[in-house]
Design a protein around this motif. Structure first.
Motif, short mmCIF file in Angstrom:
data_model
loop_
_atom_site.label_atom_id
_atom_site.label_comp_id
_atom_site.label_asym_id
_atom_site.label_seq_id
_atom_site.Cartn_x
_atom_site.Cartn_y
_atom_site.Cartn_z
N TRP A 79 18.34 67.70 -22.09
CA TRP A 79 19.59 68.35 -21.70
C TRP A 79 20.66 67.30 -21.48
N LEU A 80 21.84 67.56 -22.02
CA LEU A 80 23.01 66.73 -21.82
C LEU A 80 24.00 67.52 -20.98
N LEU A 81 24.27 67.02 -19.79
CA LEU A 81 25.16 67.73 -18.88
C LEU A 81 26.58 67.25 -19.13
N ARG A 82 27.30 68.05 -19.91
CA ARG A 82 28.67 67.72 -20.29
C ARG A 82 29.58 68.87 -19.87
N ARG A 83 30.72 68.99 -20.51
CA ARG A 83 31.65 70.06 -20.13
C ARG A 83 30.98 71.42 -20.24
N ILE A 84 30.14 71.59 -21.23
CA ILE A 84 29.22 72.72 -21.35
C ILE A 84 27.83 72.10 -21.54
N PRO A 85 26.79 72.61 -20.88
CA PRO A 85 25.45 72.05 -21.08
C PRO A 85 25.01 72.14 -22.53
N VAL A 86 24.33 71.10 -22.99
CA VAL A 86 23.85 71.02 -24.36
C VAL A 86 22.36 70.71 -24.35
N ARG A 87 21.60 71.44 -25.16
CA ARG A 87 20.16 71.20 -25.28
C ARG A 87 19.88 70.52 -26.62
N PHE A 88 18.99 69.52 -26.59
CA PHE A 88 18.64 68.79 -27.80
C PHE A 88 17.13 68.86 -28.02
N ASP A 89 16.74 69.23 -29.25
CA ASP A 89 15.34 69.33 -29.64
C ASP A 89 14.95 68.04 -30.37
N LEU A 90 14.09 67.24 -29.78
CA LEU A 90 13.69 65.97 -30.40
C LEU A 90 12.92 66.18 -31.69
N ARG A 91 12.25 67.32 -31.83
CA ARG A 91 11.45 67.56 -33.04
C ARG A 91 12.35 67.87 -34.24
N THR A 92 13.34 68.73 -34.04
CA THR A 92 14.23 69.10 -35.14
C THR A 92 15.50 68.26 -35.16
N ARG A 93 15.75 67.55 -34.04
CA ARG A 93 16.95 66.74 -33.88
C ARG A 93 18.22 67.57 -34.02
N GLN A 94 18.17 68.74 -33.41
CA GLN A 94 19.30 69.66 -33.44
C GLN A 94 19.84 69.87 -32.02
N PHE A 95 21.17 69.94 -31.94
CA PHE A 95 21.83 70.27 -30.68
C PHE A 95 22.05 71.77 -30.58
N HIS A 96 22.05 72.26 -29.35
CA HIS A 96 22.37 73.66 -29.09
C HIS A 96 23.29 73.71 -27.88
N VAL A 97 24.52 74.17 -28.09
CA VAL A 97 25.50 74.29 -27.02
C VAL A 97 25.35 75.66 -26.37
N LEU A 98 25.19 75.69 -25.05
CA LEU A 98 25.02 76.97 -24.36
C LEU A 98 26.28 77.81 -24.45
N ARG A 99 26.07 79.12 -24.39
CA ARG A 99 27.17 80.07 -24.44
C ARG A 99 27.18 80.90 -23.16
N PHE A 100 28.37 81.41 -22.83
CA PHE A 100 28.51 82.31 -21.69
C PHE A 100 28.22 83.73 -22.12
N ALA A 101 27.66 84.51 -21.20
CA ALA A 101 27.47 85.93 -21.45
C ALA A 101 28.82 86.62 -21.55
N ASP A 102 28.82 87.78 -22.18
CA ASP A 102 30.06 88.56 -22.28
C ASP A 102 30.61 88.85 -20.89
N GLY A 103 31.91 88.74 -20.76
CA GLY A 103 32.56 89.03 -19.50
C GLY A 103 32.83 87.80 -18.65
N ILE A 104 32.26 86.65 -19.04
CA ILE A 104 32.53 85.40 -18.32
C ILE A 104 33.55 84.61 -19.12
N SER A 105 34.68 84.39 -18.54
CA SER A 105 35.77 83.65 -19.19
C SER A 105 35.98 82.33 -18.47
#
Length: 204
Positions: A79-105
């Protein structure tokens, strides 16, 4: 300790600003170089490899004064704690930026700290943006507790450390003191009756 003086591919870190280290279960070391390149030191091979580059699609740092915090969860994701949390998979070497649920602005969380629940969900602490809850099954940030819910601890402050106790209550240290949130009641305790904790900057 990690003997980085005589490693293969040492040029990968030459003149680079290294920060935000995290150790893998295998004893390797993952770290950031210049806040842009994610590297791994393979202890068994005594070499450094480049895992990924943080492109423009990755949220920037929480703020200009603080480096990114990185840590592994119990599933082995980084996990990279940045302006939005980011998850990184070492196996696939892919980043995933978390999203807010509907209604959260909210344009960003400025995440500084985190605490993982036994079910894999997360609490995140921020810089002046309160607390946020991540639901792993939904893969969404489903709850944001704004600073005004506890202005004494969350307004104009950074949540620097977080931990859960055996009752799953969330304890967090801020730049203005210690606080505890009971998720079952959504009530805070700021321990104002303990003089040594009132107004103190809590770390670790």
């Amino acid at each position: 300790t990690y003997p980085l003086d005589h490693i293969e591919n040492k040029e990968a870190i030459a003149n680079a600003r290294l920060s935000s280290f995290a150790e893998t279960p295998q004893g390797d070391l993952v770290f950031l170089a210049d806040e842009r390149r994610l590297l791994r030191y393979l202890a068994s091979e005594n070499r450094i490899e480049e895992l990924a580059t943080l492109g423009d699609e990755i949220p920037r740092m929480s703020n200009n004064q603080n480096e990114t915090t990185i840590k592994f969860d119990r599933h082995g994701y980084l996990w990279l704690l940045r302006r939005i949390p980011v998850r990184f998979d070492l196996r696939t070497r892919q980043f995933h930026v978390l999203r807010f649920a509907d209604g959260i602005s909210l344009d960003g969380l400025r995440t500084r700290s985190s605490a993982e629940l036994p079910n894999g969900d997360f609490w995140f602490g921020s810089y002046q943006r309160g607390l946020a809850y991540y639901d792993r099954k939904k893969d969404l940030l489903t709850l944001v507790i704004p600073p005004e819910s506890n202005p004494e601890r969350l307004s104009y402050n950074a949540v620097s450390e977080m931990a859960l106790d055996s009752k799953q209550r969330l304890w967090f240290g801020t730049t203005s003191g210690l606080s505890m949130l009971d998720p079952s009641t959504m009530r805070f305790d700021n321990f104002n009756d303990i003089e040594e904790l009132g107004g103190s900057s809590i770390h670790g």
